[in-house]
Design a protein around this motif. Structure first.
Motif, PDB file in Angstrom:
ATOM      1  N   ASN A 195      20.855  -1.555   3.781  1.00 31.37           N
ATOM      2  CA  ASN A 195      20.322  -0.340   3.146  1.00 31.37           C
ATOM      3  C   ASN A 195      21.467   0.661   2.966  1.00 31.37           C
ATOM      4  O   ASN A 195      21.583   1.651   3.680  1.00 31.37           O
ATOM      5  N   VAL A 196      22.315   0.387   1.988  1.00 32.63           N
ATOM      6  CA  VAL A 196      23.518   1.187   1.785  1.00 32.63           C
ATOM      7  C   VAL A 196      23.180   2.604   1.332  1.00 32.63           C
ATOM      8  O   VAL A 196      23.887   3.568   1.676  1.00 32.63           O
ATOM      9  N   ASP A 197      22.096   2.756   0.567  1.00 31.50           N
ATOM     10  CA  ASP A 197      21.751   4.079   0.039  1.00 31.50           C
ATOM     11  C   ASP A 197      21.512   5.098   1.149  1.00 31.50           C
ATOM     12  O   ASP A 197      21.806   6.280   0.986  1.00 31.50           O
ATOM     13  N   ASP A 198      20.954   4.639   2.264  1.00 26.37           N
ATOM     14  CA  ASP A 198      20.643   5.550   3.364  1.00 26.37           C
ATOM     15  C   ASP A 198      21.716   5.549   4.446  1.00 26.37           C
ATOM     16  O   ASP A 198      21.549   6.183   5.482  1.00 26.37           O
ATOM     17  N   GLU A 255      25.036   6.459   6.422  1.00 26.78           N
ATOM     18  CA  GLU A 255      25.819   7.662   6.604  1.00 26.78           C
ATOM     19  C   GLU A 255      27.301   7.292   6.718  1.00 26.78           C
ATOM     20  O   GLU A 255      27.636   6.129   6.966  1.00 26.78           O
ATOM     21  N   PRO A 256      28.201   8.262   6.548  1.00 26.34           N
ATOM     22  CA  PRO A 256      29.637   7.955   6.671  1.00 26.34           C
ATOM     23  C   PRO A 256      29.997   7.268   7.986  1.00 26.34           C
ATOM     24  O   PRO A 256      30.835   6.364   8.012  1.00 26.34           O
ATOM     25  N   LEU A 257      29.334   7.681   9.065  1.00 23.09           N
ATOM     26  CA  LEU A 257      29.622   7.064  10.354  1.00 23.09           C
ATOM     27  C   LEU A 257      29.264   5.587  10.356  1.00 23.09           C
ATOM     28  O   LEU A 257      29.931   4.770  11.009  1.00 23.09           O
ATOM     29  N   ASP A 258      28.197   5.203   9.632  1.00 25.86           N
ATOM     30  CA  ASP A 258      27.820   3.796   9.554  1.00 25.86           C
ATOM     31  C   ASP A 258      28.933   2.962   8.934  1.00 25.86           C
ATOM     32  O   ASP A 258      29.229   1.848   9.396  1.00 25.86           O
ATOM     33  N   PHE A 259      29.576   3.486   7.886  1.00 23.83           N
ATOM     34  CA  PHE A 259      30.669   2.757   7.245  1.00 23.83           C
ATOM     35  C   PHE A 259      31.870   2.648   8.173  1.00 23.83           C
ATOM     36  O   PHE A 259      32.548   1.614   8.226  1.00 23.83           O
ATOM     37  N   ILE A 260      32.140   3.720   8.918  1.00 20.78           N
ATOM     38  CA  ILE A 260      33.271   3.695   9.853  1.00 20.78           C
ATOM     39  C   ILE A 260      33.039   2.658  10.947  1.00 20.78           C
ATOM     40  O   ILE A 260      33.920   1.842  11.257  1.00 20.78           O
ATOM     41  N   LEU A 261      31.843   2.677  11.533  1.00 24.27           N
ATOM     42  CA  LEU A 261      31.521   1.719  12.595  1.00 24.27           C
ATOM     43  C   LEU A 261      31.515   0.292  12.067  1.00 24.27           C
ATOM     44  O   LEU A 261      31.965  -0.634  12.752  1.00 24.27           O
ATOM     45  N   HIS A 262      31.007   0.112  10.855  1.00 22.82           N
ATOM     46  CA  HIS A 262      31.005  -1.232  10.265  1.00 22.82           C
ATOM     47  C   HIS A 262      32.431  -1.725  10.057  1.00 22.82           C
ATOM     48  O   HIS A 262      32.736  -2.904  10.318  1.00 22.82           O
ATOM     49  N   PHE A 263      33.313  -0.846   9.592  1.00 25.14           N
ATOM     50  CA  PHE A 263      34.710  -1.223   9.381  1.00 25.14           C
ATOM     51  C   PHE A 263      35.372  -1.611  10.710  1.00 25.14           C
ATOM     52  O   PHE A 263      36.094  -2.618  10.799  1.00 25.14           O
ATOM     53  N   LEU A 264      35.122  -0.820  11.758  1.00 22.02           N
ATOM     54  CA  LEU A 264      35.757  -1.078  13.054  1.00 22.02           C
ATOM     55  C   LEU A 264      35.264  -2.375  13.685  1.00 22.02           C
ATOM     56  O   LEU A 264      36.011  -3.047  14.393  1.00 22.02           O
ATOM     57  N   THR A 265      34.002  -2.709  13.473  1.00 23.87           N
ATOM     58  CA  THR A 265      33.409  -3.877  14.139  1.00 23.87           C
ATOM     59  C   THR A 265      33.291  -5.090  13.230  1.00 23.87           C
ATOM     60  O   THR A 265      32.774  -6.120  13.667  1.00 23.87           O
TER      61      THR A 265
END
Length: 808
Positions: free
Chosen positions: A595-598, A600-610
């Motif tokens: 659910n990319v539309d909802d 948040e920026p933190l979700d992208f950061i955490l996804h990148f790190l993990t």
């Protein structure tokens, strides 16, 4: 450079895997290398937490298995007096969990929660040539301290004001609490008293055997083996592990939940989130479930709707009195978390409801306490006992309100329930707030809701106008309608000069707008209703306008169907464990569950790190293959591999910074391995009706850490030395070299006893709401501060002792 090289020599050979490039690393700047290892250690903690969540998913699949059994219904014996008695026996089919909750919590789930600490201790001893180290035992004690003190403090504090949580399985908690202290006292005795600084084979075996002992005793406590209560609560007393699988996501469920809501829901996604959150709230979840769900949110994965539960819908719980399916105990609570009354009403009646077992006599105490309202000036203080006779499920408490002629702002006081009789438990709403609304002003008039939703076939739209902050005298309000997309005379009946009259003391008034049922198909249409004038000194509030949406009947059903479908999708995303590798990789590659539309920026950061870890561990066999056991074994092996690297990194980092392993263990390593449990406990504390899933498992895990995390490596090391070296050889002795370990154990034991005494006081104290978590805002803050202070003292004193600043 020479300084760096000589410093490397201090820990050369102390690690199993690292450093990989010792020759080149020795040329690095010492502190630059320390920063690199610190970042690497943080990244490894992310990895071990992700694979630990996979491990917990396998455990959840294993322990949630059920079997069907049949029980005879009342007419099976032919005693109901109708014709069905001649048709033979009748049975109901119910599902029973194969794993007992207490056994699973102390075995597989405790292992899943503590696997990094336990494996670190085993790996360290094997890697050191079967000689003891400081990192493993220190991490076990440090993690136990963080879990019991810090996690408990957080869980006490995060409960919403006016709510509380009690330990439900208090017998089990008492058993595991005893062992949570005894395990570390035993550890101290083994190291300092019985055979000082030497571990013998029998001591390792006895330490390990305490593990099955705690499981057996906790199981006995769960089943009340010490205090038989047969026939006290009927045949259901023998069905402790029975649970009803609830159909969730159906259109009937969704329609019911939406109609219970206080506000109209036009956005299907918002409605689906609220429906999902409500369905999750009604269902009991295990510690493993909360661990995995919290882990997903902290690595950019799927979020659970109750993380951001709309405040306007928090009262749904109060509207479902039978949410708890446990029929063996009576559960008592207020029917609502807040009440309000006019100052001139004289009295207010508060509902107290009983669910669960109604076939017994129960009592509970109540008392009032001041808020901004003062007893004797605004209300008459009252205390007493509420008694439910057999079959009664609702009682009322009547509080006298004092009316005066002085205008005052809305004031509040509280009424709390406490001291339930034997066989009775307090439910979620054990404290309620009462608001006294001043009636010496004409009030402020506004619509209750900013929008309304009605089917075309409803025939009439009912709109509620509220009268707040006063209800003195007779007040008239004028309103009118205005077209938006709906057309007056065709879609609804226009009102050009509507009048609603509030008599003295009235606080709500409904106005009605007729809706035309047009047989032809039309899109959704809207019109506006506005308050244009309030007379006799009354004023108009901020909601002076409301929007009415007229839905075509087919569209209304379509909305319900869409919400039901979205709710089912939400629930599917929250299923623990995947069916296939394809699903695992899809989840690993997705941000916020796709659910990319909802997101948040933190979700992208955490996804990148993990991202790397998630893709790597998506290769682990799915949890639903082979009943979860294949995933269990593979993920356990992966945890061991990552943990071995963590041990090496932590040890090297400590050497680079001049920090002893014993201090690194109780700070960096203990914190890194305990944070996932912290998030899981916080979510469980807020969303569960009891405190069991939040703090009930801490004591069990802390004791299992010792019995497995030290018992197993002690047995391995002592047996290896016994069969490898002669009895006269000093190498045959397993000698504990960490001089600070007994002191840290003693510190933890003192802090643990203090914390458990604090929880006991909270359970029986009226000031704390007679519950382990939540309760009075001031009291819970003080209790949380005490726990944090105890942990700080533990860290400071243990660190100072390790460096010989203080002596013991």
């Amino acid at each position: 450079m020479a300084d760096n090289t000589s410093y490397v020599d201090l820990f050369k050979g102390s690690a199993m895997i690292l450093p990989l490039f010792e020759a080149s690393e020795s040329q690095w700047n010492r502190y630059g290398r320390a920063i690199a290892y610190l970042l690497g250690l943080s990244y490894m903690f992310l990895g071990v937490n992700i694979i630990a969540d996979v491990f917990m998913a396998a455990i959840e699949v294993i322990t949630s298995k059920t079997k069907q059994i049949k029980i005879a219904t009342a007419n099976a014996n032919g005693d109901n007096g109708d014709d069905t008695a001649n048709q033979g026996p009748h049975f109901d089919t119910i599902e029973v969990k194969i794993w007992n909750d207490t056994v699973s919590n102390l075995t597989l789930m405790a292992l899943g929660s503590s696997a990094p600490e336990i494996l670190l201790s085993i790996i360290e001893i094997v890697g050191n040539g079967f000689e003891p180290g400081e990192l493993g035992p220190g991490t076990i004690v440090g993690s136990a301290s963080f879990n019991l003190l810090v996690i408990t403090a957080i869980c006490i504090y995060v409960i919403p004001d006016g709510e509380s949580r009690r330990i439900k399985e208090i017998n089990v908690f008492a058993c595991t609490s005893f062992f949570a202290v005894f395990a570390y006292i035993w550890l101290y005795l083994v190291i300092e008293v019985i055979t000082p600084n030497v571990i013998e084979i029998w001591e390792g075996i006895v330490t390990f055997l305490f593990f099955p002992l705690i499981v057996l005793l906790a199981f006995a406590a769960d089943k009340n083996f010490w205090r038989k209560q047969m026939e006290m609560d009927g045949d259901w007393n023998q069905m402790q592990d029975v649970f009803a699988k609830q159909k969730t996501g159906s259109e009937e469920d969704v329609r019911h939940i939406i109609e219970m809501g206080k506000k109209q829901l036009k956005d299907p996604k918002e409605a689906a989130d609220i429906a999902t959150a409500e369905m999750l709230r009604r269902t009991h979840h295990s510690r493993a479930w909360y661990r995995v769900i919290a882990g997903r949110a902290n690595k950019g994965g799927s979020k659970v709707p109750f993380y951001n539960k709309p405040k306007d819908d928090e009262d749904l719980a109060a509207r479902e009195p039978s949410r708890n399916g446990d029929m063996t105990v009576a559960r008592i609570e207020f029917s609502a978390a807040a009440y309000s009354c006019m100052e001139n009403e004289g009295t207010i009646k508060l509902g107290v409801i009983r669910t669960g077992n109604l076939n017994c006599k129960t009592t509970i105490n109540y008392e009032t306490s001041d808020g901004t309202a003062n007893a004797g000036e605004d209300y008459v203080s009252k205390a007493g006992i509420i008694e439910f006779i057999e079959g009664e499920y609702i009682k009322t408490v009547e509080i006298e309100i004092i009316d005066d002629d002085v205008w005052e702002e809305t004031e509040t006081f509280f009424v709390r329930l406490f001291n339930p009789s034997r066989g009775t438990e307090m439910d979620k709403i054990c404290v309620t707030q009462v608001s006294i609304i001043n009636d010496d002003e004409p009030g402020i008039l506004q619509f209750q809701k900013p929008s309304y939703l009605y089917k075309e076939s409803a025939g009439m739209a009912e709109l509620v106008i509220e009268r707040n902050d006063g209800c003195d005298g007779r007040v008239t309000v004028r309103f009118k309608t205005k077209d938006i997309t709906a057309i007056a005379g065709k879609d609804y009946e226009a009102v050009t000069d509507g009048i609603a009259v509030f008599e003295h003391g009235e606080v709500t008034k409904s106005v009605y707008i007729p809706i035309e049922d047009d047989p032809s198909f039309e899109d959704n249409e809207t019109f506006e209703v506005a308050i244009v004038e309030a007379t006799d000194g009354a004023s108009i509030g901020k909601h002076r306008r409301t929007i009415v949406t007229i839905l075509n009947d087919d569209d209304y059903q379509t909305l319900i169907t869409r919400v039901a479908n979205l709710t089912s999708v939400n629930l599917d995303k929250l299923v623990i464990g995947k069916e296939s590798w394809a699903q695992q990789f899809q989840e690993a590659l997705s941000v916020n569950g796709g659910n990319v539309d909802d997101a948040e920026p933190l979700d992208f950061i955490l996804h990148f790190l993990t991202f790397g870890w998630k893709v790597l561990f998506a290769c682990v066999p799915p949890a639903h293959i082979a009943g979860g056991w294949l995933c269990f074994c593979v993920s356990l092996g992966a945890i061991a591999g990552v943990t071995a690297i963590i041990g090496d990194m932590a040890s090297i980092l400590g050497q680079l910074l001049g920090i002893k392993d014993s201090v690194t263990a109780i700070t960096l390593v203990a914190l890194g391995t305990s944070l996932p449990d912290t998030f899981a406990s916080k979510v469980a504390a807020i969303n569960e009706d009891s405190a069991d899933a939040a703090i009930g498992n801490i004591t069990g895990s802390n004791s299992v850490n010792v019995f497995l995390g030290l018992g197993i490596p002690w047995i391995i090391a002592t047996l290896y030395k016994y069969f490898t070296y002669a009895a006269t050889d000093r190498r045959s002795k397993f000698i504990v070299t960490d001089k600070s370990l007994p002191f840290t154990i003693a510190l933890y034991s003192i802090a643990a006893i203090a914390t458990l005494l604090l929880l006991t006081w909270r359970r029986y104290s009226i000031a704390a709401g007679k519950a382990e978590l939540g309760g009075d805002p001031k009291v819970k803050k003080i209790c949380a501060a005490i726990c944090i202070t105890l942990w700080s003292i533990y860290i400071i004193c243990a660190s100072l002792y390790a460096y010989d600043v203080i002596k013991f």
